[in-house]
Design a protein around this motif. Structure first.
Motif, short mmCIF file in Angstrom:
data_model
loop_
_atom_site.label_atom_id
_atom_site.label_comp_id
_atom_site.label_asym_id
_atom_site.label_seq_id
_atom_site.Cartn_x
_atom_site.Cartn_y
_atom_site.Cartn_z
N ARG A 13 77.24 30.91 56.49
CA ARG A 13 75.90 30.51 56.17
C ARG A 13 75.94 29.27 55.87
N GLY A 17 71.09 29.67 53.99
CA GLY A 17 70.78 30.70 54.47
C GLY A 17 70.75 30.86 55.72
N GLY A 382 65.89 26.00 51.64
CA GLY A 382 66.48 27.50 52.16
C GLY A 382 67.15 28.55 50.96
N TRP A 385 64.30 29.77 48.66
CA TRP A 385 63.53 31.13 49.29
C TRP A 385 64.47 31.97 48.92
N SER A 386 65.35 31.81 49.48
CA SER A 386 66.56 33.29 49.45
C SER A 386 67.05 33.73 47.97
N ARG A 387 66.81 32.89 47.18
CA ARG A 387 67.02 32.77 45.54
C ARG A 387 65.73 34.34 45.03
N GLU A 640 67.85 38.23 62.53
CA GLU A 640 68.97 38.52 61.34
C GLU A 640 69.92 39.88 60.95
N GLY A 649 70.24 41.03 53.19
CA GLY A 649 69.98 40.29 53.66
C GLY A 649 69.44 39.56 55.18
N ARG A 652 66.08 38.64 52.87
CA ARG A 652 66.42 36.98 52.81
C ARG A 652 66.38 36.14 53.36
N PHE A 653 67.39 36.39 54.37
CA PHE A 653 67.67 35.37 55.85
C PHE A 653 66.44 34.87 55.60
N ALA A 656 64.62 32.41 53.49
CA ALA A 656 65.06 31.59 53.30
C ALA A 656 64.39 30.09 54.87
N ARG A 657 64.67 30.87 55.66
CA ARG A 657 64.56 29.89 56.95
C ARG A 657 63.54 29.47 57.29
#
Length: 761
Positions: A13, A17, A382, A385-387, A640, A649, A652-653, A656-657
Motif C-alpha cells: 500500500r 492505503g 489518505g 483518513w486511515s488514521r 477491499e 482494514g 480504513r481503506f 482512506a481512498r
C-alpha cells in the motif's frame, strides 16, 4: 455461517492505503471499447448533441410556472375553477392599488380618474370581472384611513398566457396617473414577479458558483486541466436537462423552481462523478497502466459505481412523482434528467477526454506555485483518513452514541413544525407586488386573502340560500359571511358565499373553519376553496402519498445497496444513517425559516410556518445525495474486503481512498447550493441552504464518524445475508472489484457472511 480460512495476503500500500500496483485487466464491453477506440468521434457527437440542447432548451424559463402547490384533484381546486368560470369577479388575480394621498379616495378628481382606470381595464382583451371601490361602493375595497382603494380584476387563461397579458398592460396602469399613484398586486402579479426574480437569481447563482467551483476543483486536483473536466460534464448535464424540461413543458406544467435544482445537481453530481472517475484513472496510471488500459479499468470499476450511484439518486427523486402537485413533480422531472445526463456524460465524454489527454491530465499543476516541493499524490490525505478511521473504530461505542445523540438533538426543532402556504412574503421586501399585498393586509378591513369561498351548485330557493347563510354564520370562528351571489336557475344554478374566519388566512382557526364548512348541512352541493382550504387539501394529499414515496425510496435503496454489497445488514445501516444525516437540515429549517432566527442576516421574512411541499422536496434531494456519497464509500470498502477479508482494514481503506474525495465533493456541492441559497425568494433560499447543510453533515459527520463506528460495532456480521439472497447476489450483484465473484457453494445454509473473493481457496 462460513468463515474466512485462507485470507489473501495484504497488498502493498501507499501511505493512503491504496494499491501500489494493479493488473490492467481484460478489455471491457462494447461501449468501453468504443469510447476508448474512438474518443474523438465520441466527443464530436457529444458536442453536436450539446449544441442541439442549447437550441432546444432556449427560453425554457419563460414556459415554466411559479405555482403548483395545490392538488389538481382536490375539492378546493375544483371550486376555484368553477368560480373562475361562473363568477370571474369572485376570484380576482390582479389588484390595482390606487393611492390618493391626503386628498382621499372620495375626492371628485380622484374618483373620476379611478373610474377611467376601471373602464379602461374593463375594455382590455383577456381581462374580466373588473370591479372597484368606486363602482361597487364595497367597504372591503377601501382602506380604513380613506387614502387608498382597490380596482380588482381577473386575467383569464393559463399562467403563461395570463403573465403575457400582465406584461402587456402593466406599463399603461402602473405609476402616476393624474391625482393618483397606481401599483399592481394580486396573486398573478406575485407569481409573475417571483418567476422573474428566480430567473435573475439563478443567473447570479451560476455566475457565483462556476468560478468558485473551478477554484475548488483546481485545489482538489492540482491540475487546471483535470479541474476543467468535471465542469464540462456539469455544463453538458445542465444544458441537456434544460432541453428535456423544454420538451416536458409541451405536455404538462413545470415549476420554475426546478431550474434551481437543475443547476445545483448538474454541477454537484457531475463533479462527484468526475472526481470519482478521474481519481480512479489516476490510481491506474500511478500503478503503471497505459492510458487506454487505465480508462478501461476505470469504467469497469468506478464506472459501475457511478452508474449505480446515479440510479439510487434518481430513485429518490423519482419518488416525488407519486405526489399530485406539479411543484413536486417538476423536481422529479428535472432531477431524474440531470442525474442520468450527468452520469452519461461522466461515462462517455470524460473517458474519451482522458484517453486523449493521457498523462497530460496532470498538466498545469497550479499548486506548485504555492509550495516548494509537491508531496506524493493523495498520500497525506489518505494516510490521515486511515488514521482517523482507526481512531473512530477504537472508540466505536462512544463515537456512535455521541454522534447519534448530537444529530437527534439538532433535529428536535422539527417536532414543532407548522405547515403553511407560500405567499407574497416569499418575495423580497422591495418587490412591488409584495408591497401592495402588505398594504392590503395592514390597511384594509379584514384579511383580503384570508376569506374562504363556498360554492353552491344546484336548484335552491331564496329561503334556502338564506337559511344556509345563517347556518354557516353561526359556526365557531366565523367572523362574517357575505352573499350569496347567484347565477343561473334550476339545475344550472350556482352561487357563492364569502366567509371570513378568525385569525390568519392559513391559521389553525381558518383550517378548522374549512372542515366545519365542508361538514355543514346544505340543500345543495357545496365545495370550499380559499388559502386555508388549499392548505388543508395539500396536507391531505401529501399525507396520503407520503408513505408510498418513503416506501419506494426505502425499498429500492435496500435492493440497490444489497446488489452492491451482498449484505442485508449494510442496506439497513445505509437507510438509517442517511435518515440521521438529514436531522440537522430539518431542525435548521424550522429554527431558522419558521421561527425566524437569523432572518435579518439571511434577508428573509419569517412567516411562522413552512410551505407544505418543501420538507418532502428537501428529503428526497438530500437523501439521494447522501446515498450518492454512501455508494462511493461502500463500493471501495467492499472491494477491499473482497480482496483481503480484513473487515476493519477494509473500512480504513475505504475511508482512506474516498474520505477526501467525498469531503471535497460535498464542499463543492455545498458551495453550489449556497449560491442557490443567495436567492431573494425564501423557498429557494431554504432549499439551497438546507441541502448544503445536509450534504456537509453527511460527508463530515456521518461518513467520517458514524459509518466507521457502526461498522466496527457490527463487525463481520456487517456482511451477513441469508443463503438464498447470497446466491442471488452472486448471480446478479454488481461490484467495483475486478475479481469475479466465486460461485456459491453453501446451498442449504440458513445464512452466511460474505466470503471474500480474494480469500477463497
Amino acid at each position: 455461517m462460513s468463515e474466512v480460512k485462507n485470507p489473501a495476503p495484504a497488498r502493498d500500500r501507499d501511505p493512503g492505503g491504496g494499491p501500489a500496483g494493479r493488473p490492467a485487466g481484460a478489455p471491457g464491453g462494447g461501449w468501453t471499447r468504443f469510447v476508448t477506440a474512438r474518443p474523438r468521434l465520441t466527443l464530436l457527437v457529444a458536442l453536436v448533441l450539446t449544441a442541439l440542447a442549447v437550441f432546444a432548451g432556449g427560453g425554457v424559463g419563460d414556459r415554466m410556472g411559479s405555482g403548483g402547490w395545490e392538488d389538481p384533484a382536490a375539492e378546493s381546486t375544483y371550486a376555484t375553477r368553477a368560480l373562475e368560470r361562473e363568477f370571474p369577479g369572485s376570484q380576482p388575480n390582479l389588484l390595482l392599488l390606487v393611492d390618493a394621498g391626503k386628498a382621499g379616495v372620495d375626492d371628485p378628481a380622484v374618483a373620476a380618474e379611478a373610474r377611467r382606470l376601471t373602464e379602461r381595464l374593463t375594455a382590455e382583451p383577456g381581462v374580466e370581472g373588473v370591479g372597484s371601490y368606486w363602482t361597487t361602493g364595497s367597504p372591503a375595497l377601501r382602506s380604513e384611513d380613506g387614502t387608498q382603494a382597490v380596482v380588482a380584476a381577473r386575467i383569464a387563461g393559463e399562467e403563461k398566457a395570463a403573465g403575457e397579458i400582465l406584461d402587456r398592460i402593466a406599463p399603461s396602469y402602473q405609476g402616476t396617473r393624474g391625482p393618483v399613484e397606481v401599483t399592481l398586486g394580486g396573486g398573478l402579479a406575485v407569481r409573475h414577479e417571483m418567476q422573474t426574480i428566480i430567473q435573475e437569481d439563478l443567473l447570479r447563482a451560476e455566475l457565483i458558483a462556476l468560478p468558485l467551483t473551478l477554484v475548488l476543483l483546481v485545489m482538489v486536483f492540482g491540475s487546471a486541466v483535470a479541474a476543467l473536466l468535471p465542469l464540462g460534464v456539469g455544463i453538458v448535464a445542465i444544458l441537456g436537462t434544460n432541453a428535456v424540461l423544454r420538451g416536458i413543458t409541451e405536455f404538462t406544467d413545470v415549476s420554475v423552481f426546478a431550474q434551481n435544482l437543475t443547476t445545483a445537481l448538474g454541477l454537484g453530481l457531475a463533479i462527484d462523478y468526475a472526481l470519482f472517475v478521474v481519481r480512479r484513472y489516476r490510481e491506474e496510471l500511478a500503478a503503471g497502466a497505459d492510458p487506454g488500459a487505465a480508462v478501461r479499468t476505470t469504467l469497469r470499476t468506478a464506472g459501475r459505481t457511478v452508474l449505480f450511484s446515479a440510479l439510487t439518486v434518481a430513485v429518490s427523486l423519482a419518488a416525488m412523482l407519486v405526489f399530485p402537485q406539479y411543484f413536486l413533480r417538476s423536481f422529479a422531472y428535472a432531477g431524474i434528467a440531470v442525474v442520468l445526463l450527468a452520469a452519461a456524460a461522466a461515462l462517455t465524454l470524460l473517458p474519451a477526454a482522458l484517453v486523449l489527454l493521457g498523462h497530460r491530465v496532470d498538466a498545469l499543476d497550479l499548486r506548485r506555485l504555492l509550495r516548494r516541493r509537491a508531496p506524493a499524490k493523495d498520500a497525506p490525505a489518505g494516510a490521515g483518513w486511515s488514521r482517523a478511521a482507526g481512531l473512530v473504530m477504537r472508540r466505536a461505542p462512544a463515537f456512535a452514541a455521541l454522534t447519534t445523540a448530537g444529530l437527534v438533538l439538532l433535529g428536535l426543532p422539527f417536532l414543532g413544525v407548522r405547515f403553511g402556504t407560500a405567499d407574497d412574503r416569499q418575495l423580497p421586501a422591495t418587490a412591488t407586488s409584495r408591497i401592495v399585498q402588505e398594504e392590503l393586509r395592514e390597511g384594509f378591513p379584514g384579511d383580503p386573502g384570508g376569506s374562504l369561498t363556498v360554492l353552491a351548485q344546484g336548484p335552491a330557493t331564496p329561503a334556502e340560500y338564506g337559511a344556509y347563510r345563517e347556518r354557516i354564520a353561526a359556526l365557531d370562528g366565523v367572523v362574517r359571511v357575505d352573499g350569496p351571489v347567484v347565477s343561473g336557475t334550476g339545475a344550472d344554478a350556482h352561487a357563492y358565499y364569502s366567509v371570513v374566519p378568525e385569525g390568519p388566512a392559513v391559521g389553525s382557526g381558518a383550517q378548522r373553519a374549512v372542515g366545519e364548512l365542508r361538514a355543514a348541512d346544505a340543500p345543495f352541493d357545496t365545495s370550499v376553496t380559499g388559502q386555508a382550504a388549499v392548505l388543508v387539501d395539500s396536507k391531505d394529499a401529501i399525507g396520503e402519498r407520503l408513505p408510498w414515496a418513503a416506501g419506494i425510496i426505502v425499498l429500492v435503496t435496500l435492493l440497490l445497496v444489497f446488489l452492491l454489497t451482498g449484505s442485508v445488514v449494510i442496506p439497513v445501516q445505509a437507510v438509517v444513517l442517511n435518515a440521521l444525516s438529514l436531522t440537522a437540515m430539518f431542525g435548521a429549517v424550522v429554527w431558522v425559516f419558521q421561527d425566524g432566527h437569523l432572518s435579518g442576516l439571511l434577508g428573509f421574512t419569517a412567516t411562522g410556518d413552512i410551505e407544505t411541499t418543501l420538507p418532502v422536496l428537501m428529503f428526497c434531494v438530500a437523501f439521494g445525495l447522501s446515498m450518492d456519497y454512501g455508494v462511493f464509500l461502500l463500493s471501495r470498502i467492499k472491494e477491499e474486503y473482497d480482496t483481503t477479508g480484513d473487515h476493519e482494514g477494509a473500512v480504513r481503506f475505504g475511508l482512506a481512498r474516498t474520505g477526501g474525495l467525498i469531503t471535497a465533493a460535498a464542499v463543492i456541492l455545498a458551495v453550489v447550493m449556497v449560491a442557490i441559497g443567495t436567492s431573494r425568494v425564501t423557498n429557494t433560499k431554504m432549499l439551497g441552504l438546507g441541502v448544503a447543510l445536509a450534504v456537509l453533515m453527511d460527508a463530515m459527520v456521518v461518513r467520517s464518524l458514524l459509518v466507521p463506528s457502526v461498522m466496527k460495532l457490527t463487525g463481520r456480521l456487517t456482511w451477513w445475508a441469508p443463503g438464498p439472497l447470497r446466491r442471488f447476489h452472486d448471480r446478479f450483484g454488481i461490484s467495483e472489484s475486478d475479481a469475479p465473484a466465486a460461485p456459491d457453494t453453501t446451498a442449504g445454509d440458513p445464512g452466511e457472511i460474505r466470503e471474500p473473493v480474494g480469500a477463497r481457496g
